[in-house]
Design an enzyme around this catalytic site. Structure first.
Site, PDB file in Angstrom:
ATOM      1  N   ARG A 262      -1.002 -68.529  55.620  1.00 26.75           N
ATOM      2  CA  ARG A 262      -1.105 -69.976  55.447  1.00 26.75           C
ATOM      3  C   ARG A 262      -0.539 -70.377  54.095  1.00 26.75           C
ATOM      4  NH1 ARG A 262      -7.220 -71.162  57.873  1.00 26.75           N
ATOM      5  NH2 ARG A 262      -6.870 -70.133  59.879  1.00 26.75           N
ATOM      6  N   ARG A 277      -9.155 -68.206  48.917  1.00 29.97           N
ATOM      7  CA  ARG A 277      -8.117 -69.001  49.573  1.00 29.97           C
ATOM      8  C   ARG A 277      -6.769 -68.349  49.301  1.00 29.97           C
ATOM      9  NH1 ARG A 277      -9.074 -73.923  51.651  1.00 29.97           N
ATOM     10  NH2 ARG A 277     -10.965 -74.127  50.415  1.00 29.97           N
ATOM     11  N   GLU A 349     -17.783 -71.436  53.785  1.00 28.46           N
ATOM     12  CA  GLU A 349     -17.420 -71.189  55.182  1.00 28.46           C
ATOM     13  C   GLU A 349     -16.881 -69.776  55.373  1.00 28.46           C
ATOM     14  OE1 GLU A 349     -13.818 -71.868  58.208  1.00 28.46           O
ATOM     15  OE2 GLU A 349     -13.980 -73.326  56.568  1.00 28.46           O
ATOM     16  N   SER A 352     -15.529 -70.600  61.714  1.00 24.85           N
ATOM     17  CA  SER A 352     -15.475 -71.941  62.291  1.00 24.85           C
ATOM     18  C   SER A 352     -15.245 -71.783  63.784  1.00 24.85           C
ATOM     19  CB  SER A 352     -14.336 -72.737  61.646  1.00 24.85           C
ATOM     20  OG  SER A 352     -14.384 -74.088  62.004  1.00 24.85           O
ATOM     21  N   ARG A 391     -13.406 -62.941  53.553  1.00 27.60           N
ATOM     22  CA  ARG A 391     -14.604 -63.654  53.076  1.00 27.60           C
ATOM     23  C   ARG A 391     -15.865 -62.840  53.337  1.00 27.60           C
ATOM     24  NH1 ARG A 391     -13.927 -70.189  53.042  1.00 27.60           N
ATOM     25  NH2 ARG A 391     -11.868 -70.188  52.053  1.00 27.60           N
TER      26      ARG A 391
END
Length: 427
Positions: A262, A277, A349, A352, A391
Site C-alpha cells: 500500500r 503503517r 486496529e 477489519s 500488527r
C-alpha cells in the site's frame, strides 16, 4: 456497485445513505444520467425498427413496380444507417458515463450501523481478555525490537526508503510462526480453504473489489500495467469473477497469507515510527462468498474466526462497529478488532471484517443460480483480516515484554518455534 433500478426506486434512501457517509447526495444526477442513457437506447431501437420496416417496404415497392418509392426508401435507410452509427456511439458514451458514476458510488450501510462522521462515533460492542498485569515499564515495539537488535529500520531505509522494516533472527521466526498459526487455525478449525494467489492483478480485479477507479493513489502499479495487491481480498474475491455458481456450492470460504502493498497516500505523517503503517506487510486474509440470505450471519461468523486468533494469543482487545463515516467504500457493515498495545497505552486496529452485500458481486458479475430455479442472483461477499501479521507481532512484543527486555513466546506459537520459548537479545 449499486443497481440503477434500485436507485431509481429508492432515491431518497440513497441520498440519506450517502449523506450519512459524508458524501454528496447524487440520486438526481444518477437518475438524469440514466434517463439520458435510456432515451438514447430507445431512440436507437426506434431507428432500428424503422430501418427494418423500410427495408421490407423496398421489396414491396419493387414488387409493385414503384421504383420512385423504392429509391426514396433506400435513401431513408441510408440516412438511418448514418444516424444509427452516431446514436450507437452516443449510447456507448452514456453507458460508460453512468457506469463510471456507479463505480465511484460507495455502498449503502445496513440499518444496524451507527451514523457518524469519524472514528469517534464508532460503537464499542465488547471487550475481551485482560490487559497485562505486570508492573514493569511498558515500551513501544520499535524500542523493544531495536534493543534486542532484531528490528533494523536504518537498513530498511537504505534499501527501500521510508515505511519498510528489516526483521531478523528469532523475531523473524516469531513473525513467521504467527502467520503459520493463523493459516492452520482457519483451515483446520474454521473451514477455510488455503489459497496461494497471485500478488499482481489486472485492472478488472481491482474494479471488482472496489479499489478502482476511486483509490488508485493508494496502490502500487508495475511497469507492465499490473497492480500489486493491497490485500489478498482482491485475488481471493475475484476467484468467482464472471462465474455462475450452483447454489449448493455456497458458501465458499478462502484464506491466504500474503505480502500486501500500500502506498499509504492518505496517511502522510501518521505512524511514521515503527511497523504500524508500512508499504509492505504480511496479512492472513479471510474471504467468504455466500448467498443473499446469509451475509449478516456469515459476518458474525467471520468476525468470531478473527477473534479466535487474538483469544489464543492471549491478547486483550475490543470489538468496534464502525460508523457510517468511518466505513470502507464497499462495506455495508464493518467490525474492527482493536488490540491493546501497552507501549502506546491505547487500542489499535488489527482486523477489519466487512460484509459487502452484492456490491462486489455486481461489479464482478459473479452470480449463483436461485435454488427455486427461477433465475440468478449476485453473490454476497465478505472479507476480513484473520489477522494482520505485522500488527500481531507488535501486539505480542508489547504484551509479552519481560522486565529484562526479552519477549515470552505465547503458548499457541510454541509448536512453530523449534523449542524457542523466549526472544532474547541477538548475539
Amino acid at each position: 456497485m449499486l443497481d440503477i433500478k434500485w436507485i431509481r426506486e429508492n432515491s431518497e434512501a440513497l441520498d440519506k445513505a450517502l449523506q450519512s457517509r459524508g458524501a454528496e447526495a447524487l440520486s438526481a444526477e444518477l437518475i438524469a444520467a440514466d434517463e439520458k442513457r435510456r432515451s438514447l437506447v430507445q431512440s436507437l431501437q426506434d431507428m432500428q425498427s424503422r430501418r427494418n420496416a423500410a427495408s421490407k417496404e423496398i421489396g414491396q415497392a419493387l414488387g409493385k413496380g414503384d421504383k420512385d418509392r423504392a429509391e426514396a426508401l433506400k435513401a431513408e435507410v441510408a440516412e438511418l444507417k448514418g444516424r444509427m452509427q452516431d446514436a450507437e456511439e452516443g449510447t456507448r458514451q452514456a453507458d460508460a458515463a453512468l457506469d463510471d458514476m456507479l463505480m465511484r458510488l460507495p455502498n449503502v450501510p445496513l440499518e444496524s450501523v451507527p451514523v457518524g462522521s469519524d472514528e469517534n462515533d464508532n460503537r464499542e460492542e465488547r471487550k475481551v481478555g485482560a490487559k497485562p498485569g505486570w508492573a514493569h515499564k511498558a515500551a513501544e515495539h520499535y524500542e523493544i525490537g531495536e534493543d534486542l537488535g532484531l528490528l533494523d529500520f536504518e537498513a530498511a531505509a537504505r534499501i527501500s526508503g521510508a515505511r519498510f522494516t528489516v526483521v531478523k533472527g528469532q523475531l523473524a521466526r516469531l513473525e513467521r510462526a504467527l502467520g503459520q498459526f493463523m493459516l492452520d487455525l482457519h483451515t483446520t478449525e474454521h473451514g477455510y480453504t488455503e489459497v496461494n494467489p497471485p500478488l499482481l492483478v489486472r485492472d478488472d480485479a481491482l474494479y471488482g473489489t472496489g479499489q478502482l477507479p476511486k483509490f488508485s493513489e493508494d496502490l502500487f502499479k508495475t511497469t507492465d500495467g499490473r497492480w500489486m495487491i493491497p490485500t489478498a481480498e482482491v485475488p481471493l474475491t475475484n476467484l468467482v469473477y464472471g462465474e455462475l455458481l450452483d447454489h449448493d456450492t455456497l458458501p465458499l470460504r478462502f484464506t491466504a497469507l500474503t505480502p500486501c502493498f500500500r502506498s499509504e497516500a492518505g496517511s502522510a505523517g501518521r505512524d511514521t515510527r515503527g511497523m504500524l503503517r508500512q508499504h509492505q506487510f504480511n496479512k492472513c486474509e479471510l474471504v467468504s462468498i455466500v448467498d443473499a440470505e446469509h451475509g449478516v450471519e456469515e459476518h458474525e461468523r467471520m468476525t468470531a474466526c478473527a477473534e479466535e486468533v487474538l483469544k489464543r494469543l492471549g491478547l486483550h482487545y475490543r470489538v468496534m462497529t464502525l460508523c457510517t463515516g468511518d466505513m470502507g467504500f464497499g462495506a455495508q457493515k464493518t467490525y474492527d478488532l482493536e488490540v491493546w498495545l501497552p507501549g502506546q497505552d491505547t487500542y489499535r486496529e488489527i482486523s477489519s471484517c466487512s460484509v459487502c452485500g452484492d456490491f462486489q458481486g455486481r461489479r464482478m458479475n459473479a452470480r449463483y443460480r436461485d435454488p427455486d430455479g427461477k433465475g440468478t442472483r449476485f453473490v454476497t461477499t465478505l472479507n476480513g483480516s484473520g489477522v494482520a501479521v505485522g500488527r500481531a507481532l507488535i501486539a505480542v512484543m508489547e504484551n509479552y515484554l519481560e522486565e529484562d527486555g526479552s519477549i515470552t513466546v505465547p503458548e499457541a506459537l510454541l509448536p512453530y518455534m523449534g523449542g524457542i520459548t523466549r526472544i532474547e537479545k541477538a548475539d
